[in-house]
Design an enzyme around this catalytic site. Sequence first.
Site, PDB file in Angstrom:
ATOM      1  CG  ASP A 183      -2.159 -92.527  -4.876  1.00 21.25           C
ATOM      2  OD1 ASP A 183      -1.768 -91.400  -5.218  1.00 21.25           O
ATOM      3  OD2 ASP A 183      -3.377 -92.837  -4.811  1.00 21.25           O
ATOM      4  CG  ASN A 218      -2.128 -90.798 -10.632  1.00 22.80           C
ATOM      5  OD1 ASN A 218      -2.836 -91.660 -10.117  1.00 22.80           O
ATOM      6  ND2 ASN A 218      -1.823 -89.689 -10.006  1.00 22.80           N
ATOM      7  CE  LYS A 230       1.331 -91.190  -8.394  1.00 22.43           C
ATOM      8  NZ  LYS A 230       0.259 -91.670  -7.486  1.00 22.43           N
TER       9      LYS A 230
END
Length: 263
Positions: free
Chosen positions: A8, A217, A191
Amino acid sequence: MIKLIATDMDGTFLTDNKDYDRPRFQKLLTKMRARGIRFVVASGNQYYQLRSFFNDDPDIVYLSENGAYIRSDAQVLAVNHFTQEAVQQLVPRLTAIPHVRVIVCGERSAYVQAKDGTDYEAFARQYYYQLQVLDSFADLPNDHILKFATNCPPAETQAVIRQLDATMGNLAEPTSSGHGDIDVIQPGMNKAAGLKRLGDHLNIDLADMAAFGDGGNDLEMLREVGLGVAMANADPAVAAVADAHTTSNEEQGVLTFIENLLA
């Protein structure tokens, strides 16, 4: 054996001033390439913004828009988008929620409404380098819509997520990256799903991947890969599912962990 490392960006790879130790990373990237390890960026942000952080590295693959749009410089690998019918139903539901502002995220560009003001446009341009301001979302051009990015006061995040859950039905699902930012994504298009699709293309199993994250997320990604690593500044729920932990984004915890992993 780790064959792919995904990270990320905001709150994870990047420091709070939106940068990273570039010389240190380049040394690590050279070592990863020598060992056949792919480096992948997995973020809720737009491809064009993510690409700007790695102008000297054309072979990096980007899972942008939470995995909905997967590509390298040279090749688009996957485009997962809402149907036009779903977009037509979702836009009025999202814009009807009080205190919530919306960015419609397409393959070619992102879109905001002029009525949300120049301050919100400036905020959006930090994450969406390709951005158009429309008089109304009724004027959306013909584009593949990958997700909707919403923003609300941080203290209202959980209440807005509950409201989104109640109003989206089976058309979409919300996921939060923190700080009042909530993405409305296609069901199951997170993801982890993006990494699975990329892994199928590269012939790399999820079990042979490592991933770094800090926000909601990132949950599925950290849970599904062989080595999920949470930042010291991660949400408690993210830290709880991780296999390992590293120092904060401000301390460049991703780079430190990769250094130790390669050693």
